[in-house]
Motif scaffolding. Structure first.
Motif, PDB file in Angstrom:
ATOM      1  N   GLN A 220       0.820  -1.383   0.099  1.00  0.00           N
ATOM      2  CA  GLN A 220       0.061  -0.151   0.018  1.00  0.00           C
ATOM      3  C   GLN A 220       0.849   1.339  -0.113  1.00  0.00           C
ATOM      4  O   GLN A 220       0.395   2.361   0.234  1.00  0.00           O
ATOM      5  CB  GLN A 220      -0.916  -0.115   1.223  1.00  0.00           C
TER       6      GLN A 220
ATOM      7  N   HIS B  15       3.595   2.174   2.223  1.00  0.00           N
ATOM      8  CA  HIS B  15       4.012   2.755   3.322  1.00  0.00           C
ATOM      9  C   HIS B  15       5.424   2.922   3.165  1.00  0.00           C
ATOM     10  O   HIS B  15       5.879   4.005   3.937  1.00  0.00           O
ATOM     11  CB  HIS B  15       3.918   1.632   4.368  1.00  0.00           C
TER      12      HIS B  15
ATOM     13  N   PRO C 144       3.964  -2.851   7.126  1.00  0.00           N
ATOM     14  CA  PRO C 144       2.927  -3.242   8.024  1.00  0.00           C
ATOM     15  C   PRO C 144       1.820  -4.058   7.331  1.00  0.00           C
ATOM     16  O   PRO C 144       0.871  -4.663   8.045  1.00  0.00           O
ATOM     17  CB  PRO C 144       2.419  -1.708   7.982  1.00  0.00           C
ATOM     18  N   GLU C 145       1.902  -4.239   6.066  1.00  0.00           N
ATOM     19  CA  GLU C 145       1.045  -5.009   5.034  1.00  0.00           C
ATOM     20  C   GLU C 145       1.462  -6.369   5.018  1.00  0.00           C
ATOM     21  O   GLU C 145       0.810  -7.238   4.242  1.00  0.00           O
ATOM     22  CB  GLU C 145       0.726  -4.232   3.778  1.00  0.00           C
TER      23      GLU C 145
ATOM     24  N   TYR D 238      -9.231  -4.009   6.389  1.00  0.00           N
ATOM     25  CA  TYR D 238      -9.049  -4.609   5.169  1.00  0.00           C
ATOM     26  C   TYR D 238     -10.572  -5.065   4.733  1.00  0.00           C
ATOM     27  O   TYR D 238     -10.695  -5.401   3.572  1.00  0.00           O
ATOM     28  CB  TYR D 238      -8.249  -5.953   5.209  1.00  0.00           C
TER      29      TYR D 238
ATOM     30  N   GLY E 190      -2.416   3.792   9.360  1.00  0.00           N
ATOM     31  CA  GLY E 190      -3.518   2.734   9.040  1.00  0.00           C
ATOM     32  C   GLY E 190      -2.942   1.971   8.203  1.00  0.00           C
ATOM     33  O   GLY E 190      -1.745   1.533   8.051  1.00  0.00           O
ATOM     34  N   LEU E 191      -4.049   0.686   7.964  1.00  0.00           N
ATOM     35  CA  LEU E 191      -3.723  -0.570   6.893  1.00  0.00           C
ATOM     36  C   LEU E 191      -4.705  -0.634   5.834  1.00  0.00           C
ATOM     37  O   LEU E 191      -5.622  -0.102   5.967  1.00  0.00           O
ATOM     38  CB  LEU E 191      -3.807  -1.854   7.980  1.00  0.00           C
ATOM     39  N   GLY E 192      -4.164  -1.322   4.921  1.00  0.00           N
ATOM     40  CA  GLY E 192      -5.174  -1.392   3.531  1.00  0.00           C
ATOM     41  C   GLY E 192      -5.066  -0.388   2.790  1.00  0.00           C
ATOM     42  O   GLY E 192      -4.222   0.562   2.421  1.00  0.00           O
ATOM     43  N   ILE E 193      -6.233  -0.309   2.003  1.00  0.00           N
ATOM     44  CA  ILE E 193      -6.241   0.735   0.717  1.00  0.00           C
ATOM     45  C   ILE E 193      -6.276   2.096   1.242  1.00  0.00           C
ATOM     46  O   ILE E 193      -5.986   2.900   0.518  1.00  0.00           O
ATOM     47  CB  ILE E 193      -7.635   0.326  -0.268  1.00  0.00           C
TER      48      ILE E 193
ATOM     49  N   ARG F 216      -4.315   3.575   3.591  1.00  0.00           N
ATOM     50  CA  ARG F 216      -3.336   4.021   3.954  1.00  0.00           C
ATOM     51  C   ARG F 216      -2.989   5.566   3.864  1.00  0.00           C
ATOM     52  O   ARG F 216      -3.126   5.843   2.872  1.00  0.00           O
ATOM     53  CB  ARG F 216      -2.019   3.108   3.450  1.00  0.00           C
TER      54      ARG F 216
END
Lengths: 64, 406
Positions: free
Chosen positions: A11, A13, A56-57, B63, B349-352, B354
């Protein structure tokens, strides 16, 4: 040793690019890809391991 | 600090409120307790809100864009109404957008925030930090939040958009209303929002840029194309509002919280002031330990998480700062370890979704700390009880009086 970025999971990062610019680069969108077909030159194994451990992903994998 | 408008919370598992003064002052013990006893809390406040606190669950929700929509990401008494832009676009794309529109709107913004684009802004940011330090030079006491941290991201964003620096107060008021006054009644908030000051202001700047295109983010957005068409003006305005909301209080908070930590931990402060090589891992660790941003979602369709029946339209708080303190994920999670080698923190954050500005925020935080420590390698809190914290989903010190030592 090889590293590989899963482009679906990445993503952007940019942790890997910051930790190991010898092994990873980023495109115009900031998403990461491995350099040199993912081959980790001798001496950079620890950096490769750090890049994997800081994503992180969990987008980066490592193989022998 | 927030004026307490809601009744105080007695039971955090069944009646939490993220504007409660106990949460505002120190949320970490609340999250620690919930992680052990009730990892998905619920509250009837704000019309029904859920709160997962473990890293695993926060990640799972981040997610899952099918059951959780980003149509509104700030929990308040106002939910998106029938007149608001519907999913998947939302009010402030792409943060309020869902797939598939999200990816398109996000792709437009990413090049302006890539690591290489952001590196170009570092000299300007460094100059700005030095100017701020010059302005308080010689003072024995400085408010590190008011006189330093808050100006840095505000001025950088205004510069990126190509707006006049003199207008900083308009931005400051607007951001405060959106992010911090969330416990006001629907009528009070509606009045502030409908007042429309910010839309008029932005429209005036857009008109100037249309008349005379410039090399800045405003012109970039006005010239950007989606499927061969220029962006709708609502999209441009919404994205600018997003940059203000997401880019100012957040980094202000991260810089302030980091200085707050260093003011109270002389060993960390001395190490960081004398070993610049420690800065990259220290920045990540400070972001982990003091992540400012709790996001939110609306439940898009009924869903069960660990047996909790989430109903369409319920709010859900997504506390990345709590995920970052989960001992299942981080050994010694409550310890700040400046050279922590493995740190998959979720501060952005995490996923799309971010954080699009994560490279900018990191650069600002690093430069702000480097310049502060170069000028003031030794400082301490004047009075720990005089430090006040913002209420709402962005947490950071809003007053931070420090004494300069030596």
């Amino acid at each position: 040793m090889h590293v590989h970025v899963d482009r679906e999971r990445c993503q952007g990062h940019n942790r890997c690019y910051a930790l190991a610019p010898e092994l990873f680069d980023v495109d115009d969108l900031g998403n990461s890809f491995e350099l040199n077909d993912g081959v980790v030159p001798p001496g950079l194994e620890e950096k490769a391991r750090l890049a994997v451990a800081n994503c992180p992903e969990r987008a980066i994998s490592m193989s022998e | 600090m927030s004026s307490q408008k809601h009744p105080p919370v007695v039971d955090w598992a069944t009646d939490f409120d993220h504007t409660d003064s106990e949460w505002v002052a120190d949320p970490y013990p609340i999250w620690d307790e919930l992680r052990r006893t009730c990892p998905v809390a619920h509250s009837d406040r704000y019309g029904g809100t859920w709160l997962p606190v473990r890293h695993e669950d926060v990640a799972a929700v981040a997610y899952d864009t099918e059951h959780f929509t980003s149509r509104s990401v700030v929990v308040s008494e106002i939910r998106p109404g029938p007149d608001d832009p519907p999913a998947p676009i939302g009010l402030a794309p792409p943060i309020t957008s869902d797939p598939p529109f999200h990816a398109v709107a996000r792709r437009l913004l990413l090049p302006a925030f890539s690591p290489k684009a952001i590196a170009a802004l570092e000299p300007l940011t460094r100059d700005l930090c030095r100017e701020l330090l010059d302005a308080t030079d010689g003072q024995a006491e400085i408010d590190a939040a008011v006189d330093y941290a808050r100006h840095i991201p505000l001025r950088v964003i205004i510069g990126m958009l190509g707006f006049p620096q003199e207008d900083a107060d308009i931005f400051r008021r607007f951001v405060r209303m959106v992010l911090e006054d969330v416990d006001q009644s629907e009528e009070e908030r509606q009045e502030l929002i409908v007042a429309g000051e910010i839309d008029e202001y932005i429209d005036a700047r857009i008109a100037e840029h249309q008349a005379e295109p410039r090399n800045d983010l405003t012109t970039y957005l006005l010239e950007a194309e989606l499927d061969g068409n220029k962006l709708e003006l609502d999209h441009v305005r919404g994205t600018m509002i997003l940059l203000m909301i997401a880019g100012i209080d957040t980094t202000w908070s991260a810089i302030g919280a980091s200085l707050w930590h260093l003011a109270q931990h002389p060993d960390d402060r001395k190490r960081l002031a004398t070993d610049p090589g420690l800065m990259p891992s220290a920045v990540e660790e400070l972001l982990r330990a003091y992540a400012p941003v709790t996001m939110a979602r609306l439940v898009a369709e009924d869903f069960e998480l660990h047996g909790c029946p989430m109903k369409e339209g319920d709010w859900l708080l997504l506390p990345f700062p709590s995920a970052n303190r989960d001992p299942e994920m981080f050994p010694d999670a409550d310890e700040v370890i400046l050279d922590r080698a493995e740190n998959r923190h979720a501060a952005f954050g995490l996923g799309i979704h971010r954080c699009v500005g994560s490279n900018l925020a990191r650069m600002e935080l690093r430069v702000a700390l480097e310049e502060w420590l170069r000028r003031h390698p030794a400082f301490e809190l004047i009075d720990p009880s005089a430090v006040t914290w913002s209420a709402g989903q962005v947490r950071g010190p809003r007053t931070l009086p420090v004494r300069i030592l030596g």
